[in-house]
Design an enzyme around this catalytic site. Structure first.
Site, PDB file in Angstrom:
ATOM      1  N   GLU A   1      23.704  48.467  -9.024  1.00 43.43           N
ATOM      2  CA  GLU A   1      22.153  48.258  -8.612  1.00 43.43           C
ATOM      3  C   GLU A   1      21.806  46.985  -9.455  1.00 43.43           C
ATOM      4  OE1 GLU A   1      19.229  51.435  -8.955  1.00 43.43           O
ATOM      5  OE2 GLU A   1      17.946  50.198  -7.916  1.00 43.43           O
TER       6      GLU A   1
ATOM      7  N   ARG B   1      31.810  58.577 -18.057  1.00 44.10           N
ATOM      8  CA  ARG B   1      31.161  57.303 -18.650  1.00 44.10           C
ATOM      9  C   ARG B   1      31.438  57.011 -19.809  1.00 44.10           C
ATOM     10  NH1 ARG B   1      26.210  57.373 -16.208  1.00 44.10           N
ATOM     11  NH2 ARG B   1      25.459  55.525 -17.286  1.00 44.10           N
TER      12      ARG B   1
ATOM     13  N   LYS C   1      20.018  51.987 -18.770  1.00 43.68           N
ATOM     14  CA  LYS C   1      19.445  50.477 -18.131  1.00 43.68           C
ATOM     15  C   LYS C   1      17.721  50.614 -18.521  1.00 43.68           C
ATOM     16  CE  LYS C   1      22.063  49.324 -14.488  1.00 43.68           C
ATOM     17  NZ  LYS C   1      21.900  48.996 -13.005  1.00 43.68           N
TER      18      LYS C   1
HETATM   19  P1  ATP Z   1      21.006  53.531 -13.016  1.00 41.69           P
HETATM   20  O1  ATP Z   1      21.697  54.190 -11.807  1.00 41.69           O
HETATM   21  O2  ATP Z   1      20.526  54.543 -13.716  1.00 41.69           O
HETATM   22  O3  ATP Z   1      20.369  52.522 -12.525  1.00 41.69           O
HETATM   23  P2  ATP Z   1      23.833  52.869 -13.989  1.00 41.69           P
HETATM   24  O4  ATP Z   1      24.403  52.648 -15.345  1.00 41.69           O
HETATM   25  O5  ATP Z   1      24.652  53.907 -13.269  1.00 41.69           O
HETATM   26  O6  ATP Z   1      22.192  53.179 -13.946  1.00 41.69           O
HETATM   27  P3  ATP Z   1      24.553  51.094 -11.586  1.00 41.69           P
HETATM   28  O7  ATP Z   1      24.153  49.849 -11.446  1.00 41.69           O
HETATM   29  O8  ATP Z   1      24.524  52.068 -10.608  1.00 41.69           O
HETATM   30  O9  ATP Z   1      23.984  51.591 -13.049  1.00 41.69           O
HETATM   31  O10 ATP Z   1      26.027  51.178 -12.203  1.00 41.69           O
HETATM   32  C1  ATP Z   1      27.131  50.444 -11.345  1.00 41.69           C
HETATM   33  C2  ATP Z   1      28.548  51.231 -11.753  1.00 41.69           C
HETATM   34  O11 ATP Z   1      28.914  51.271 -12.943  1.00 41.69           O
HETATM   35  C3  ATP Z   1      28.623  52.542 -11.077  1.00 41.69           C
HETATM   36  O12 ATP Z   1      29.729  52.909 -10.438  1.00 41.69           O
HETATM   37  C4  ATP Z   1      28.555  53.355 -12.482  1.00 41.69           C
HETATM   38  O13 ATP Z   1      29.200  54.560 -12.297  1.00 41.69           O
HETATM   39  C5  ATP Z   1      29.213  52.664 -13.258  1.00 41.69           C
HETATM   40  N1  ATP Z   1      28.607  52.955 -14.752  1.00 41.69           N
HETATM   41  C6  ATP Z   1      27.667  52.771 -15.273  1.00 41.69           C
HETATM   42  N2  ATP Z   1      27.448  53.144 -16.726  1.00 41.69           N
HETATM   43  C7  ATP Z   1      28.514  53.449 -17.026  1.00 41.69           C
HETATM   44  C8  ATP Z   1      29.380  53.922 -18.104  1.00 41.69           C
HETATM   45  N3  ATP Z   1      28.445  54.093 -19.044  1.00 41.69           N
HETATM   46  N4  ATP Z   1      30.592  54.026 -18.115  1.00 41.69           N
HETATM   47  C9  ATP Z   1      31.354  53.622 -17.132  1.00 41.69           C
HETATM   48  N5  ATP Z   1      30.890  53.575 -15.936  1.00 41.69           N
HETATM   49  C10 ATP Z   1      29.405  53.193 -15.728  1.00 41.69           C
END
Ligand code: ATP
Ligand code: MG
Length: 567
Positions: free
Chosen positions: A43, A267, A277
């Site tokens: 996102e 994760r 984030k």
């Molecule tokens: P949010 O959804 O709270 O904004 P997010 O970290 O999930 O935060 P996204 O932009 O949705 O942000 O993440 C993009 C991709 O990265 C998703 O597929 C998510 O699963 C993966 N991702 C995010 N954080 C991690 C992490 N700490 N380890 C591994 N993969 C991650």
């Protein structure tokens, strides 16, 4: 904590494919899947962090391994927090890691998603709910108590279409109603209790402008985005495991072109680090750090500016592997990897961070000679460089002690040491200021020891780095350390906030350093080993030949404590 490193290395060869690749192998073998197609779906509401890096390496790595494809797709379905700046930074970071994918935007699918929402309404599987937020929350039930049907749940298809049309045209107030899936308010999985599909948001979107007054919810949109792009394996983090039934329900109940498979993995969590984030955005907007690319940030742009290489991040991602169980990786493991890589690849150079002046009293005044120093003792191909030497030099303050114990193998009154690539010198006299602080050492050198060995075979125990006072260049050196003081940031004391754990010494700026002249030409971001100190790189933003600025990527193990103490 991460397993011991050596164990990991030997593991690599013996362990088979990870559980995700195992699933893919099975799907290929059974014919369920022909061409593997993954995606990385950020996102655009912040910069990418190293957790995203793990996901990028996994998704693009799978595409490479199976000669398939991996899309970079912006999951830009929420207009309130998204921005073009984030889109640009994400593309830059993915490219930097070594991947050049085709770029897609979920917002390009809004029309198709809308059409599928209409399908759900027409088949009686979605309805417009006019309860307010509080009523909806109350009626949702709890994990142990079933929810209660909304009084609007049995609206006719016609009425739902009419209301949804009004929502779409902006004729309804924000929060006055939402479109919900009609599944089961008593479902034991709370996600299945008539989840929201569309909500009213009268906000401008960074790509679609004011076209839409309603925006789709993540759970509704995500599977459709995957289906539109023909994704075969939709890899996400564990929190989404109990959203999977919903992912499947949405795909099963419309005319989607295919049904991708959602697979969850744990994760990445890193010690001494926060990865949310929201928190990273707060650190930036409250100016606790100097922007998203502050070298203390766990963002990819922060690591880049700190001097980490794409290959080090990729190796890190590969070696920590993927698993189904959440765990914490020791940040020392990441530091070990970059240290190992730079030990092989980085040229050596000399820099004095806390200078103490040395005058060689028996060296001719005004004379400068060029001495040769190899760039990398482990790699002949790295060649050598010329280092100017003269009567006045700087050494590290901590390399001198007036009342030195026997075991202190550096400089002290009457003691002899080697200056790296240069001569043996002996300290003859100590000069102090009014306050009794040592300001200068008067030394004599032995011309016969040029290059670092005495023809008479006498030995010295210490070898010091140094920089010519005449020809050396004044520089700024930024010493970075962990941003937080708590190893596991999920273990905060009750009533405390993550900001209570900021490490006040996470950045120590030294402005009176001296570096050898060749370093003024250091290309931004290139790693150097400053002898006896650690690995450093010229700052991407602030370094110039006139005002050299170096960031410490990682300390050499044995000097870690020492430099910290000197502060
Ligand atoms: P949010 O959804 O709270 O904004 P997010 O970290 O999930 O935060 P996204 O932009 O949705 O942000 O993440 C993009 C991709 O990265 C998703 O597929 C998510 O699963 C993966 N991702 C995010 N954080 C991690 C992490 N700490 N380890 C591994 N993969 C991650
Ligand atoms: Mg997310």
């Amino acid at each position: 904590m991460a397993p011991a490193m050596n164990e990991k290395n030997s593991d690599e060869k013996t362990k088979g494919p990870d559980f995700i690749r195992q699933i893919i192998n099975d799907d290929l073998a059974s014919g369920k899947v022909k061409d593997v197609h993954t995606r990385f779906p950020p996102e655009p509401n912040g910069y990418l962090h190293i957790g995203h890096g793990k996901s990028i390496c996994l998704n693009f790595g799978i595409a490479e391994d199976y000669k398939g494809k991996c899309n970079l797709r912006f999951d830009d379905t929420n207009p309130t927090k998204e921005d073009q700046e984030y889109v640009d930074s994400i593309i830059e970071d993915v490219n930097w890691l070594g991947f050049e994918p085709e770029v897609f935007f979920a917002s390009d699918y809004f029309d198709q998603m809308y059409a599928w929402a209409l399908e759900l309404i027409k088949s009686g599987k979605a309805y417009v709910d006019s309860q307010n937020a509080e009523q909806m929350r109350e009626n949702r039930g709890t994990p142990t108590k079933p929810g209660t049907d909304s009084p609007y749940r049995n609206r006719s298809v016609e009425e739902n279409l009419e209301l949804f049309d009004k929502m779409t045209k902006g004729e309804m107030e924000e929060g006055s109603c939402i479109l919900r899936a009609k599944i089961d308010m008593a479902h034991q999985n709370m996600n299945m209790r008539d989840p929201a599909i569309y909500r009213i948001r009268k906000e401008s979107h960074h790509r679609t402008g004011d076209k839409w007054k309603i925006y789709p919810m993540y759970d509704f949109a995500h599977g459709y985005e995957d289906a539109i792009e023909g994704i075969t394996h939709s890899i996400c983090t564990l929190e989404f495991e109990n959203h999977r039934p919903l992912y499947d329900w949405f795909l099963d109940n419309v005319s989607a072109p295919c049904h991708p498979q959602q697979i969850e993995f744990a994760r990445l969590n890193l010690s001494y680090t926060v990865m949310s984030k929201r928190k990273l955005l707060e650190l930036v907007s409250e100016k606790i750090v100097n922007g998203w690319d502050d070298p203390r940030m766990p963002t990819l742009s922060g690591f880049r500016r700190r001097g980490y290489t794409p290959s080090s991040i990729r190796r890190f991602a590969r070696e920590i592997g993927v698993s189904k169980v959440n765990s914490m990786v020791d940040i020392n493991f990441l530091q070990y990897i970059i240290r190992e890589e730079l030990n092989e690849s980085a040229d050596r150079a000399m820099a004095v961070i806390d200078p103490l002046k040395v005058t060689i009293t028996n060296y001719p005044e005004g004379q400068i000679e060029e001495l040769e120093g190899e760039n990398n003792p482990g790699n002949q191909d790295a060649g050598s460089r010329q280092i100017p030497f003269g009567r006045e030099l700087y050494i590290e303050k901590s390399d001198f002690m007036e009342d030195a114990p026997k075991k202190f193998f550096r400089l002290a009154p009457g003691r002899e040491v080697r200056l790296k690539h240069a001569y043996f010198i002996t300290c003859d006299e100590v000069i102090k200021d009014d306050k009794g602080e040592v300001t200068e050492l008067l030394c004599s050198y032995d011309p016969a020891t040029r290059g670092g060995d005495a023809p008479d075979g006498r030995k010295v125990k210490g070898t010091l780095h140094w920089v010519s006072a005449d020809k050396g260049v004044k520089a700024e050196v930024r010493l970075y350390d962990n941003l937080f003081t708590l190893e596991n940031m999920d273990d905060m004391e009750e009533g405390k906030d993550y900001k209570d754990y900021i490490n006040p010494e996470s950045l120590v700026v030294k402005t009176d350093c001296f570096v050898e002249p060749s370093l003024t030409q250091a290309p931004a971001g290139r790693g150097y080993q400053f002898l006896r100190q650690g690995y450093f790189c010229a700052d991407i933003k602030d370094h110039s030949p006139e005002h050299p600025v170096f960031n410490r990527t990682v300390a050499l193990k044995d000097s870690w404590a020492k430099i910290q103490k000197k502060g």
